[in-house]
Design a protein around this motif. Structure first.
Motif, PDB file in Angstrom:
ATOM      1  N   TYR A 183      45.515  43.470  16.266  1.00 52.82           N
ATOM      2  CA  TYR A 183      45.639  43.787  17.478  1.00 52.82           C
ATOM      3  C   TYR A 183      46.463  42.857  17.433  1.00 52.82           C
ATOM      4  CZ  TYR A 183      47.303  44.928  21.911  1.00 52.82           C
ATOM      5  OH  TYR A 183      48.549  44.930  23.338  1.00 52.82           O
ATOM      6  N   THR A 203      50.428  42.871  17.446  1.00 60.74           N
ATOM      7  CA  THR A 203      51.819  42.906  18.470  1.00 60.74           C
ATOM      8  C   THR A 203      52.102  41.128  18.821  1.00 60.74           C
ATOM      9  OG1 THR A 203      49.960  42.465  19.952  1.00 60.74           O
ATOM     10  CG2 THR A 203      50.318  44.485  19.530  1.00 60.74           C
ATOM     11  N   ARG A 204      51.898  40.394  18.438  1.00 60.53           N
ATOM     12  CA  ARG A 204      51.888  38.543  18.565  1.00 60.53           C
ATOM     13  C   ARG A 204      52.161  37.887  17.836  1.00 60.53           C
ATOM     14  NH1 ARG A 204      51.583  36.768  24.014  1.00 60.53           N
ATOM     15  NH2 ARG A 204      50.621  38.406  25.129  1.00 60.53           N
TER      16      ARG A 204
END
Length: 426
Positions: A271, A275-276
């Motif tokens: 995740y 996302t990062r």
């Protein structure tokens, strides 16, 4: 896994069937109807009794126990903070670059525990700190309890005064019915996923403190709250918003008994990478590993490094929205109760892999062995830190690697392949 002859209580939150199954595979116990074994997984209280001067027990070379005698130096909330503070001051006194501070007086590399005070001892210091930022929220926890018991949040001094205060002297007074508490600055900007707060439960095995040798279990998990997070002061009393403990969340109306409000660490990594970004995610996990190793180094000098002992700790880490990890607490007896099917598999493997390292090949235990098992028995564990190997790489290894420079290996994989690996603390 022969500890001592005689009856000893089972740890209440461990499924006997899992332990018995693991022990039987190694031929260590013969299951009997009356549960009168010679092999035990000991509770922390039993360990205290075994190592107590009054009892006079003496363990033989083939008797191994699953806690260090004074494990509480790391696993009691107040002692953990005290030892980390002492460790930082000692490094500072030595002029170690690890204890470097920024222009605001904050540790650059060792700022991983929220600002914390002991009550009642540090009450006046706490008040002084509170008044610097009167809008802050603080979390109070009893030092000797677990599973979220006795925890509450405050954002006004009057709430502490109401809890226990001598109004005449304006000084905090402990009543006989009150136990020691720690009060910490609440991380009010936690990283949220799906709007909900979570923390990480990570398992770390220590086979010896001197020299320090520890292992990280790859199959940790995230524990999510059942109610969406809000920093609103109106929800300070709602523990389903703020506390991730399964013992609390399982009583919520929105608790899901299928997945138990849990995510694997590998899912969290995926995740965050999506996302990062991968680089930021790797940095976060390296910082988490750094925190764990430094916390173990902080207690190593005061730990009773008995040769009969090993310990599997449950680390609780919270990540804030800037992807900075914070050490919340360390558990001596992390729950091995399975709340879901996946939980059961994970904890079965955890026990199995832990025993394989503590007593390689299921042989008769020998407390005098060098506690460096072959790589093939590690299972889902990987070497997190080996002090002997680190010392052979030079005294400045920690800082070089903490700054992201190549500094050695993670476990033995890099050395085997001949490729350098970037790590932050090795």
């Amino acid at each position: 896994f022969r500890i001592m002859a005689g009856k000893v209580k089972w740890v209440t939150d461990i499924e006997k069937s899992v332990l018995i199954n693991n022990f039987e595979k190694r031929g260590w116990i013969q299951v009997a109807e009356n549960e009168d074994w010679n092999f035990y997984w000991m509770s922390v209280q039993t360990i205290r009794n075994v190592f107590s001067v009054e009892t006079g027990y003496r363990l033989s070379d083939d008797q191994i126990v699953n806690h260090f005698p004074n494990h509480y130096e790391l696993t009691r909330k107040d002692l953990m903070v005290k030892n980390i503070k002492r460790y930082r001051k000692e490094l500072e006194k030595e002029g170690s670059p690890l204890a470097e501070k920024d222009e605001n007086g904050k540790y650059i590399y060792l700022d991983f525990v929220p600002v914390t005070f002991m009550l009642p001892a540090d009450y006046n210091l706490f008040v002084e700190e509170f008044r610097k930022n009167p809008s802050s929220t603080w979390i109070m926890k009893p030092c000797g309890k677990a599973q979220g018991k006795g925890i509450f949040l405050i954002n006004k001094l009057s709430q502490i005064k109401k809890w226990s205060r001598d109004s005449k002297t304006s000084s905090f007074v402990s009543q006989s019915s009150k136990e020691a508490y720690v009060i910490s600055l609440y991380i009010n900007n936690p990283l949220l996923i799906g709007g909900k707060k979570f923390d990480l439960r990570l398992y770390v095995l220590v086979s010896t403190y001197r020299p320090l040798r520890c292992y990280m279990y790859k199959l940790g998990f995230c524990r999510f709250c059942t109610v969406k997070y809000t920093p609103s002061t109106s929800e300070l009393d709602n523990m389903f918003v703020h506390l991730t403990n399964v013992a609390i969340q399982k009583h919520g109306d929105d608790y899901n008994h299928i997945h138990g409000g849990k995510w694997t660490v590998s899912n969290l990594r995926l995740y965050l990478e999506s996302t990062r970004g991968k680089e930021v995610t790797n940095k976060l996990f390296d910082e988490i590993h750094w925190i764990i190793v430094q916390s173990l180094k902080a207690v190593a000098p005061v730990m009773n490094n008995d040769k009969h002992c090993f310990e599997c700790y449950g680390y609780d880490i919270i990540i804030d929205d800037k992807l900075k990890p914070w050490l919340i607490e360390v558990n001596a007896s992390p729950s091995l109760t399975s709340s879901t099917a996946n939980d059961r598999i994970l904890k079965y493997n955890l026990i199995n892999d832990t025993l394989n390292i503590a007593v390689p090949n299921g042989e008769i235990p020998d407390c005098k062995w060098n506690k460096s098992p072959p790589k093939e028995v590690l299972g889902n564990y990987e070497v997190l830190y080996d002090e002997e190997m680190a010392q052979s790489d030079g005294p400045d290894r920690d800082l070089r690697s903490r700054s992201g420079q190549p500094s050695g290996v993670k476990g033995n994989r890099a050395r085997d392949s001949g490729k350098p690996v970037l790590t932050t603390w090795k």
